[in-house]
Design an enzyme around this catalytic site. Sequence first.
Site, PDB file in Angstrom:
ATOM      1  N   THR A  35       0.903  -1.215   0.014  1.00 27.58           N
ATOM      2  CA  THR A  35      -0.138  -0.100  -0.115  1.00 27.58           C
ATOM      3  C   THR A  35       0.885   1.397   0.006  1.00 27.58           C
ATOM      4  OG1 THR A  35      -0.217  -0.301   2.632  1.00 27.58           O
ATOM      5  CG2 THR A  35      -1.831  -0.982   1.253  1.00 27.58           C
ATOM      6  N   SER A 129      16.695  -5.438   5.386  1.00 19.65           N
ATOM      7  CA  SER A 129      18.001  -4.988   5.589  1.00 19.65           C
ATOM      8  C   SER A 129      18.758  -3.999   4.698  1.00 19.65           C
ATOM      9  CB  SER A 129      19.217  -6.342   5.318  1.00 19.65           C
ATOM     10  OG  SER A 129      18.831  -6.800   4.082  1.00 19.65           O
ATOM     11  N   ASP A 175       9.807   1.252   4.671  1.00 18.11           N
ATOM     12  CA  ASP A 175      10.883   0.645   5.238  1.00 18.11           C
ATOM     13  C   ASP A 175      11.924   1.314   5.959  1.00 18.11           C
ATOM     14  OD1 ASP A 175       9.672  -1.710   4.148  1.00 18.11           O
ATOM     15  OD2 ASP A 175      11.404  -2.214   2.794  1.00 18.11           O
TER      16      ASP A 175
END
Length: 389
Positions: A35, A129, A175
């Site tokens: 989203t 990461s 993120d």
Amino acid sequence: MQKKLLEKFQEVYGGEGDIRSYFAPGRVNLIGEHTDYNGGHVFPCALTIGTYGLARKREDNKLRFYSMNFSKLGVIESSLEDLVPSEKAGWTNYPKGVMWAFEKRGYKLTSGMDFMIYGNIPNGSGLSSSASLEVLTGTMLRDLFGIEELTMQDLALIGQYSENNFNGMNCGIMDQFASAMGKKDCAIFLDTNTLHYEYAPVKLPDAKIVITNSKVKHSLVSSAYNDRRNESETALKDLQKVIDVKTLGDLTEEQFEAHKDAIQDPICRKRAKHAVYENQRTIKAVQALKDNKVEEFGKLMNASHVSLRDDYEVSCEEIDILVDLAWKIPGVIGSRITGGGFGGCTVSIVKNDAVDNFIEIIGKQYKEKVGHEAEFYVVDIGDGARKLS
């Protein structure tokens, strides 16, 4: 960990000068997947695992990189004149991308540096990461070069910009935002369209968050991630011919159902349906958590997985096996794929007294079905990126 890193840094680069240490966490997204580039809401939290880094400024323009995770590669040398992406640069493309993005923003880096990292996020697990490494680099550069005016939110945006434009991965903001802005025991309810956010306490008095790693690696740059993005944009363009919306996240389920036939391609229609419904699920899930309705939150997680599997088609056989096994275990409140997809991890909310059983049953049956082991992490929600004392 810091002590071990410092010893290694001194062994590789020598011990003189002002060596500083930093940490940036990985993240898991509880709900609200795919989203973030569709103008919707996400609900990630920072983890206590992530990437540790040490850095020291140099007198020249040389950049020296060393990863304890890839120690056999030794020291990788580059320079501030060489901030261009290349295949042979490997993992160093991420920190170099952030340095490039700083310069693009007008922050001239006046000297090179010695740079060492160690990450305890399993590689290719979908726990971010790469975003963790980008935010770590930004935190480092801001501190080393005294660029006080940059906020943590700025560092998240710089990390995203570098991943989009230097590394060619068309990711949304989630993120990097979670890594930069994380807060202990809270998830971040973020409207990716406006960057308006609030911290929502994740109160699970008798449950734990368990991440299960399928050990199937996803590599998003070369995968169908960018395709999904293009399919969603195509659907939005079709909808914009009949309704005034800026993003798919602007639509309610009812509006989508009323206008979905404007989307010409049936595959693009499915992608848009996921984006719209997942956004609404995320809004409902945060409210459920605020109302202490953890079971309701779990049901929305399950529905999210079904949508990602069937409408957005970013799951894979191994992940579906993990989720199906989880759904059958008493004490599992909810379970779904998390991250970009095509492998990676599931996230589950599991009652405390069922955690051992969950790990044992899924561990055994997953290995029987797919032929390799899964890994399990019972995680805590931690703070965002920071300089370590």
